[in-house]
Design a protein around this motif. Sequence first.
Motif, PDB file in Angstrom:
ATOM      1  N   LEU A 133      -9.323  -3.775   0.675  1.00 11.65           N
ATOM      2  CA  LEU A 133      -9.342  -2.540   1.469  1.00 11.65           C
ATOM      3  C   LEU A 133     -10.634  -1.767   1.252  1.00 11.65           C
ATOM      4  O   LEU A 133     -11.238  -1.255   2.199  1.00 11.65           O
ATOM      5  CB  LEU A 133      -8.168  -1.659   1.051  1.00 11.65           C
ATOM      6  N   GLN A 162      -5.873  -4.596  -3.217  1.00  7.54           N
ATOM      7  CA  GLN A 162      -6.410  -3.316  -2.744  1.00  7.54           C
ATOM      8  C   GLN A 162      -7.943  -3.302  -2.710  1.00  7.54           C
ATOM      9  O   GLN A 162      -8.541  -2.511  -1.981  1.00  7.54           O
ATOM     10  CB  GLN A 162      -5.884  -2.169  -3.613  1.00  7.54           C
ATOM     11  N   ASN A 217      -2.576  -1.074   8.609  1.00  6.72           N
ATOM     12  CA  ASN A 217      -2.132   0.309   8.754  1.00  6.72           C
ATOM     13  C   ASN A 217      -3.178   1.313   8.278  1.00  6.72           C
ATOM     14  O   ASN A 217      -3.309   2.388   8.840  1.00  6.72           O
ATOM     15  CB  ASN A 217      -0.832   0.500   7.986  1.00  6.72           C
ATOM     16  N   GLU A 218      -3.925   0.953   7.261  1.00 12.18           N
ATOM     17  CA  GLU A 218      -4.884   1.912   6.726  1.00 12.18           C
ATOM     18  C   GLU A 218      -6.249   1.824   7.395  1.00 12.18           C
ATOM     19  O   GLU A 218      -6.976   2.806   7.451  1.00 12.18           O
ATOM     20  CB  GLU A 218      -4.999   1.747   5.204  1.00 12.18           C
ATOM     21  N   LYS A 250      -6.710   0.474  10.598  1.00 13.33           N
ATOM     22  CA  LYS A 250      -6.566   0.507  12.061  1.00 13.33           C
ATOM     23  C   LYS A 250      -7.482  -0.510  12.736  1.00 13.33           C
ATOM     24  O   LYS A 250      -8.060  -0.255  13.786  1.00 13.33           O
ATOM     25  CB  LYS A 250      -6.847   1.914  12.617  1.00 13.33           C
ATOM     26  N   GLY A 268       0.834  -1.213   0.000  1.00 12.91           N
ATOM     27  CA  GLY A 268       0.000   0.000   0.000  1.00 12.91           C
ATOM     28  C   GLY A 268       0.859   1.249   0.000  1.00 12.91           C
ATOM     29  O   GLY A 268       1.819   1.349   0.756  1.00 12.91           O
ATOM     30  N   GLU A 288       0.640   4.477   0.925  1.00 11.12           N
ATOM     31  CA  GLU A 288       0.841   5.253   2.159  1.00 11.12           C
ATOM     32  C   GLU A 288       1.777   4.526   3.120  1.00 11.12           C
ATOM     33  O   GLU A 288       2.690   5.113   3.699  1.00 11.12           O
ATOM     34  CB  GLU A 288      -0.503   5.433   2.879  1.00 11.12           C
ATOM     35  N   THR A 289       1.500   3.235   3.271  1.00 10.13           N
ATOM     36  CA  THR A 289       2.277   2.430   4.206  1.00 10.13           C
ATOM     37  C   THR A 289       3.725   2.318   3.750  1.00 10.13           C
ATOM     38  O   THR A 289       4.649   2.377   4.564  1.00 10.13           O
ATOM     39  CB  THR A 289       1.646   1.030   4.347  1.00 10.13           C
ATOM     40  N   ALA A 291      -0.919  -3.262   4.710  1.00  9.19           N
ATOM     41  CA  ALA A 291      -1.761  -2.183   4.201  1.00  9.19           C
ATOM     42  C   ALA A 291      -3.084  -2.163   4.950  1.00  9.19           C
ATOM     43  O   ALA A 291      -3.561  -1.110   5.392  1.00  9.19           O
ATOM     44  CB  ALA A 291      -2.001  -2.362   2.709  1.00  9.19           C
ATOM     45  N   LYS A 308     -13.612  -0.927   3.980  1.00 11.31           N
ATOM     46  CA  LYS A 308     -14.070   0.443   4.259  1.00 11.31           C
ATOM     47  C   LYS A 308     -15.588   0.527   4.139  1.00 11.31           C
ATOM     48  O   LYS A 308     -16.241   1.197   4.941  1.00 11.31           O
ATOM     49  CB  LYS A 308     -13.385   1.437   3.314  1.00 11.31           C
TER      50      LYS A 308
END
Length: 302
Positions: free
Chosen positions: A236, A233, A270-271, A273, A46, A48-49, A267, A240
Amino acid sequence: DKFRNGLEKTRNSFTGKVNDLVARYRKVDEDFFEELEEILIQADVGFETVLELVEELKNEVKRRNIKDPNDVQAVISEKLVDIYQSGDDSTNKLNLVEDGLTVILFVGVNGVGKTTTIGKLAHKFKQEGKKVLLAAGDTFRAGAIEQLEVWGERVGVDVIKQVEGSDPAAVMFDALQAAKSRNADILLCDTAGRLQNKVNLMKELEKVKRVIEREVPGAPHEVLIVLDATTGQNALIQAKTFKESTNVTGIVLSKLDGTAKGGIVLAIRNELKIPVKFVGLGEKVDDLQEFDAEKYVYGLFS
Ligand code: GDP
């Protein structure tokens, strides 16, 4: 061991590339980090990570005055574990009621491995001597009830069900009554996963959850979302979506054995939480492992 074997694809790809990188470079410079970034992104860690990870790596390499690429590898492992554990306010252990009924609700899109995960967990609890019941809450998908029953028979636990098309909240009510009257320790609840009709699905899940809350104070004790590691991804995005309407307390990442991009664990953690509580490493009944960041990273680099 299980982690090592289950992670073979990721090890061959990701770990292989890191080893190759370390072997090719004479010194740790900007190019080295750029290539490393690329490898991490390809492993689905990911964006950001990866940025966060590489930034911390650079600092650490500077702080320890590391010049030799061979010495960076240990720091990479360390930072991978660190990044997983940072801000980890909740544990990867399940919130189980000591003496009484624990209700665990499973959510997730069709095909991610929800039924399989419920079967594997039922087996695990049964082996620990617990009395387990399953609730066939996916009344929508054709064959979902039967599939859960197959698992029930395989691991020797009863399934509370109604006919296909019935109200999932009514199934849940029955299952909760059964669990209470039979003094069950664990009730594992399947739910529908048709994301084509997102609004209706989320309403259905809310209703199911309300029944559980009403019938058993403090329940559901866990809401676990099952995500398919091979979807990268996309997993993810699914998480969400569910997180918006359900209070998801943990993640089960299935099919980690089927991907070379095992970085998705990081990812996700970390994204979102939300802690990864279990990982699926195969289709068999004992191919479910409690997630442990150190074992995971060690499994990758050993
Ligand atoms: P559901 O629709 O979410 O209930 O998904 P299923 O439990 O039916 O799983 C879909 C497919 O994924 C099945 O063929 C399972 O055997 C397979 N599967 C589930 N978990 C794993 C896993 O951890 N590893 C592998 N390789 N396959 C899995």
